[in-house]
Design a protein around this motif. Structure first.
Motif, PDB file in Angstrom:
ATOM      1  N   THR A   1       0.824  -1.204   0.000  1.00 38.31           N
ATOM      2  CA  THR A   1       0.000   0.000   0.000  1.00 38.31           C
ATOM      3  C   THR A   1       0.858   1.253   0.000  1.00 38.31           C
ATOM      4  N   VAL A   2       2.045   1.186   0.576  1.00 37.04           N
ATOM      5  CA  VAL A   2       2.977   2.312   0.554  1.00 37.04           C
ATOM      6  C   VAL A   2       3.769   2.327  -0.748  1.00 37.04           C
ATOM      7  N   LEU A   3       4.182   1.163  -1.224  1.00 32.96           N
ATOM      8  CA  LEU A   3       5.017   1.085  -2.412  1.00 32.96           C
ATOM      9  C   LEU A   3       4.284   1.576  -3.658  1.00 32.96           C
ATOM     10  N   ALA A   4       3.042   1.160  -3.837  1.00 31.38           N
ATOM     11  CA  ALA A   4       2.294   1.537  -5.042  1.00 31.38           C
ATOM     12  C   ALA A   4       2.183   3.053  -5.206  1.00 31.38           C
ATOM     13  N   PRO A   5       1.757   3.805  -4.183  1.00 29.20           N
ATOM     14  CA  PRO A   5       1.699   5.266  -4.379  1.00 29.20           C
ATOM     15  C   PRO A   5       3.068   5.893  -4.614  1.00 29.20           C
TER      16      PRO A   5
ATOM     17  N   LEU B   1     -15.607   0.930   4.762  1.00 30.14           N
ATOM     18  CA  LEU B   1     -16.743   1.089   3.856  1.00 30.14           C
ATOM     19  C   LEU B   1     -17.078  -0.237   3.164  1.00 30.14           C
ATOM     20  N   PHE B   2     -16.054  -0.961   2.775  1.00 32.90           N
ATOM     21  CA  PHE B   2     -16.255  -2.259   2.123  1.00 32.90           C
ATOM     22  C   PHE B   2     -16.969  -3.221   3.065  1.00 32.90           C
ATOM     23  N   PHE B   3     -16.582  -3.239   4.330  1.00 31.54           N
ATOM     24  CA  PHE B   3     -17.238  -4.085   5.332  1.00 31.54           C
ATOM     25  C   PHE B   3     -18.732  -3.757   5.422  1.00 31.54           C
ATOM     26  N   ILE B   4     -19.046  -2.466   5.455  1.00 28.14           N
ATOM     27  CA  ILE B   4     -20.451  -2.051   5.585  1.00 28.14           C
ATOM     28  C   ILE B   4     -21.240  -2.413   4.333  1.00 28.14           C
ATOM     29  N   MET B   5     -20.685  -2.104   3.156  1.00 24.17           N
ATOM     30  CA  MET B   5     -21.433  -2.307   1.911  1.00 24.17           C
ATOM     31  C   MET B   5     -21.581  -3.778   1.537  1.00 24.17           C
ATOM     32  N   THR B   6     -20.668  -4.616   2.003  1.00 22.50           N
ATOM     33  CA  THR B   6     -20.795  -6.054   1.730  1.00 22.50           C
ATOM     34  C   THR B   6     -21.489  -6.785   2.872  1.00 22.50           C
ATOM     35  N   GLY B   7     -21.978  -6.056   3.844  1.00 22.95           N
ATOM     36  CA  GLY B   7     -22.694  -6.680   4.949  1.00 22.95           C
ATOM     37  C   GLY B   7     -21.808  -7.553   5.818  1.00 22.95           C
ATOM     38  N   GLY B   8     -20.521  -7.263   5.866  1.00 19.18           N
ATOM     39  CA  GLY B   8     -19.621  -8.039   6.712  1.00 19.18           C
ATOM     40  C   GLY B   8     -19.475  -9.484   6.282  1.00 19.18           C
ATOM     41  N   ARG B   9     -19.711  -9.769   4.991  1.00 18.42           N
ATOM     42  CA  ARG B   9     -19.669 -11.155   4.513  1.00 18.42           C
ATOM     43  C   ARG B   9     -18.461 -11.466   3.633  1.00 18.42           C
ATOM     44  N   MET B  10     -17.634 -10.471   3.349  1.00 19.11           N
ATOM     45  CA  MET B  10     -16.479 -10.681   2.469  1.00 19.11           C
ATOM     46  C   MET B  10     -15.219 -10.257   3.209  1.00 19.11           C
ATOM     47  N   PRO B  11     -14.510 -11.170   3.857  1.00 18.01           N
ATOM     48  CA  PRO B  11     -13.300 -10.793   4.593  1.00 18.01           C
ATOM     49  C   PRO B  11     -12.205 -10.319   3.645  1.00 18.01           C
ATOM     50  N   SER B  12     -12.003  -9.010   3.579  1.00 15.21           N
ATOM     51  CA  SER B  12     -11.033  -8.438   2.639  1.00 15.21           C
ATOM     52  C   SER B  12     -10.504  -7.119   3.167  1.00 15.21           C
ATOM     53  N   TYR B  13      -9.261  -6.836   2.804  1.00 16.10           N
ATOM     54  CA  TYR B  13      -8.668  -5.524   3.080  1.00 16.10           C
ATOM     55  C   TYR B  13      -8.447  -4.833   1.738  1.00 16.10           C
ATOM     56  N   LEU B  14      -8.794  -3.548   1.657  1.00 16.98           N
ATOM     57  CA  LEU B  14      -8.621  -2.783   0.437  1.00 16.98           C
ATOM     58  C   LEU B  14      -7.356  -1.938   0.531  1.00 16.98           C
ATOM     59  N   GLY B  15      -6.402  -2.212  -0.351  1.00 17.36           N
ATOM     60  CA  GLY B  15      -5.160  -1.452  -0.388  1.00 17.36           C
ATOM     61  C   GLY B  15      -4.886  -0.941  -1.784  1.00 17.36           C
ATOM     62  N   SER B  16      -3.799  -0.210  -1.938  1.00 11.49           N
ATOM     63  CA  SER B  16      -3.430   0.380  -3.230  1.00 11.49           C
ATOM     64  C   SER B  16      -3.281  -0.704  -4.292  1.00 11.49           C
ATOM     65  N   SER B  17      -3.915  -0.493  -5.435  1.00 16.19           N
ATOM     66  CA  SER B  17      -3.861  -1.486  -6.514  1.00 16.19           C
ATOM     67  C   SER B  17      -2.637  -1.257  -7.396  1.00 16.19           C
TER      68      SER B  17
ATOM     69  N   LEU C   1      -1.496   9.412   2.718  1.00 19.23           N
ATOM     70  CA  LEU C   1      -2.895   9.521   2.295  1.00 19.23           C
ATOM     71  C   LEU C   1      -3.401   8.168   1.806  1.00 19.23           C
ATOM     72  N   ALA C   2      -2.540   7.415   1.132  1.00 21.53           N
ATOM     73  CA  ALA C   2      -2.927   6.082   0.662  1.00 21.53           C
ATOM     74  C   ALA C   2      -3.244   5.165   1.836  1.00 21.53           C
ATOM     75  N   ILE C   3      -2.461   5.258   2.910  1.00 14.79           N
ATOM     76  CA  ILE C   3      -2.728   4.452   4.100  1.00 14.79           C
ATOM     77  C   ILE C   3      -4.067   4.844   4.712  1.00 14.79           C
ATOM     78  N   LEU C   4      -4.299   6.165   4.854  1.00  7.99           N
ATOM     79  CA  LEU C   4      -5.558   6.656   5.420  1.00  7.99           C
ATOM     80  C   LEU C   4      -6.743   6.168   4.596  1.00  7.99           C
ATOM     81  N   MET C   5      -6.664   6.309   3.274  1.00 11.57           N
ATOM     82  CA  MET C   5      -7.767   5.912   2.408  1.00 11.57           C
ATOM     83  C   MET C   5      -7.985   4.395   2.425  1.00 11.57           C
TER      84      MET C   5
END
Length: 461
Positions: free
Chosen positions: A71-75, A95-111, A84-88
């Motif tokens: 997540t640090v390397l990509a930006p 937000l992903f947890f809320i929108m997926t109803g807590g059913r998709m265990p995932s972390y969102l980092g820099s692509s 800012l990338a870490i904060l986002m």
């Protein structure tokens, strides 16, 4: 009609990959949460289970460590603000947890899928801030919107068309190449000198030893504990004994305890959009592979919620880029952590997101994490990327892919070598990159050679 996906699978017709769980498949937005009561040494922690606060905090910190390097390397490679990338990443994970109803265990980092196209669209020189950052942000926002619309389509019509386009032979190969594609960069990064190579090897040995020789909570924290031990040893060898490059703490001393990162406004340029927006389709393939890997390891039927996952990731990418952050994606690194810890609770990712937000708002703590020597992060990456590659193999095994069929052999062989070798094609001005080219090859080869419609939901034996 209730737009919320439901899973009416019963124990009698469920596929071998899934175990019917009435708390998970309850027809509501969120599952029924319950405390974990099993033995951490013997039993996995289910998606809808939660651990005590202290254990959740430690596991959440470990997930933050797992995503931090990438997540640090990509930006940095694109000239974005790393803090800012870490904060986002933290905000978007929540937000992903809320929108997926807590059913998709995932972390969102820099692509990493955005790196090549962003550099091409902005003519970034490779060091310092990107002076054309705003143009890239507008294109990334457009990409996020397209991705979210694909998610809405999947929520409406289901995933059958995607699963026919990308069956397990394809998704398994895609997951594998995500790990293998990053391997050369990781190995080269720790091979600059023999000291770094040995310290990276020590980190691999320490993390592996924690995974194999410890028990209970300590085993679940293998990456965190392994990194801390290797950090202490590195400090003693360099700062105390004088070997190698010592850890520089000047950034920690100068950094403030609290501070907001710099925000940026997006600008919309059609030239940049043409280069960057098609990444949405690479993200679909990448995340489908991630979600299938999650489904295989958790034994929970998450397929009905894949549309939510696409939609959430698309909106998160749009949100992040609106403030100057990178495009985000579900992180295979954290899937690798789940594979070895067997803790699948989505509440852990909420904790990880909160930790990332805290780090993003604290330059002091961000500087501490950034003081971790590249050799140690490289050693940890060797373990994590290896686990990602093996997760792709696990998709093949769980779905009983028949490699006596030449079609499956060719699809897997060509895809893996293209991805691992970073074989890249250009479509007009768009550089597909190694992962994108391999993904396209897998889809096309499957369409040409696997014309039979496979039933991935087999009758449970």
């Amino acid at each position: 009609m209730d737009p919320r996906p439901t899973d009416n699978t019963t124990p009698s017709d469920a596929a071998p990959l899934y175990e019917y769980n009435p708390d998970f498949s309850n027809g509501k937005w969120f599952p029924n949460w319950r405390p974990f009561t099993g033995d951490l040494d013997q039993n996995p922690v289910a998606i809808n289970e939660y651990l005590p606060p202290a254990k959740s905090l430690m596991l959440g910190i470990q997930h933050t460590f797992a995503m931090f390097g990438a997540t640090v390397l990509a930006p940095l490679l694109m000239g974005f603000d790393a803090n800012l990338a870490i904060l986002m990443s933290g905000i978007c994970t929540i937000l992903f947890f809320i929108m997926t109803g807590g059913r998709m265990p995932s972390y969102l980092g820099s692509s990493f899928a955005f790196i090549g196209p962003v550099i091409a669209a902005t003519a970034y020189a490779g060091s310092g801030p990107n002076t054309n950052l705003n143009v890239a942000l507008g294109a990334i926002m457009t990409c996020g919107i397209i991705y979210a619309l694909i998610g809405l389509l999947v929520m409406k019509v289901g995933t059958d068309w995607i699963e026919k386009l990308m069956p397990p032979i394809v998704t398994g190969a895609i997951v594998m190449i995500i790990g293998l594609n990053l391997a050369p960069v990781t190995v080269q990064g720790v091979s600059a000198n023999q000291f770094d190579a040995w310290m990276a090897t020590l980190t691999v040995v320490l993390i592996s030893s924690v995974a194999i020789f410890t028990r209970g909570m300590l085993r679940r924290l293998l990456l965190l504990v392994g990194l801390i031990l290797s950090y202490i040893i590195y400090y003693l060898v360099t700062n105390v004994l004088g070997f190698g490059t010592p850890i520089d703490f000047s950034g920690v001393q100068q950094a403030a305890w609290f501070g907001l990162p710099s925000f940026h406004n997006p600008e919309f340029s059609m030239d940049a959009i043409v280069l960057i927006a098609p990444i949405a389709f690479i993200l679909v393939a990448e995340n489908l592979g991630h979600f299938k890997a999650v489904e295989g390891m958790t034994k929970s039927h998450v397929t009905p919620y894949i549309g939510r996952g696409f939609f959430a990731d698309g909106l998160a990418t749009t949100f992040s880029s609106a403030f100057g952050g990178t495009g985000v994606t579900t992180y295979a690194e954290n899937i690798g952590v789940m594979a070895v810890t067997k803790v699948y609770s989505t509440t852990i990712f909420v904790v990880a997101g909160l930790v990332a937000v805290f780090l993003g708002l604290s330059p002091k703590f961000g500087a501490i994490i950034q003081s971790i020597p590249p050799a140690l992060l490289g050693g940890a990456s060797i373990v994590v990327f290896g686990l990602i590659a093996i997760a792709g193999v696990k998709i093949w095994i769980d779905n009983k892919i028949d490699f006596s069929k030449n079609s499956n052999l060719i699809i897997a062989a060509v895809t893996v070598i293209m991805g691992a070798g970073n074989f890249s094609l250009h479509l007009g001005g768009f550089d597909l990159g190694g992962i994108g080219t391999a993904t396209l090859a897998a889809i096309v080869l499957n369409a040409l050679f696997n014309r039979e419609i496979s039933n991935t939901r087999q009758v449970k034996s």
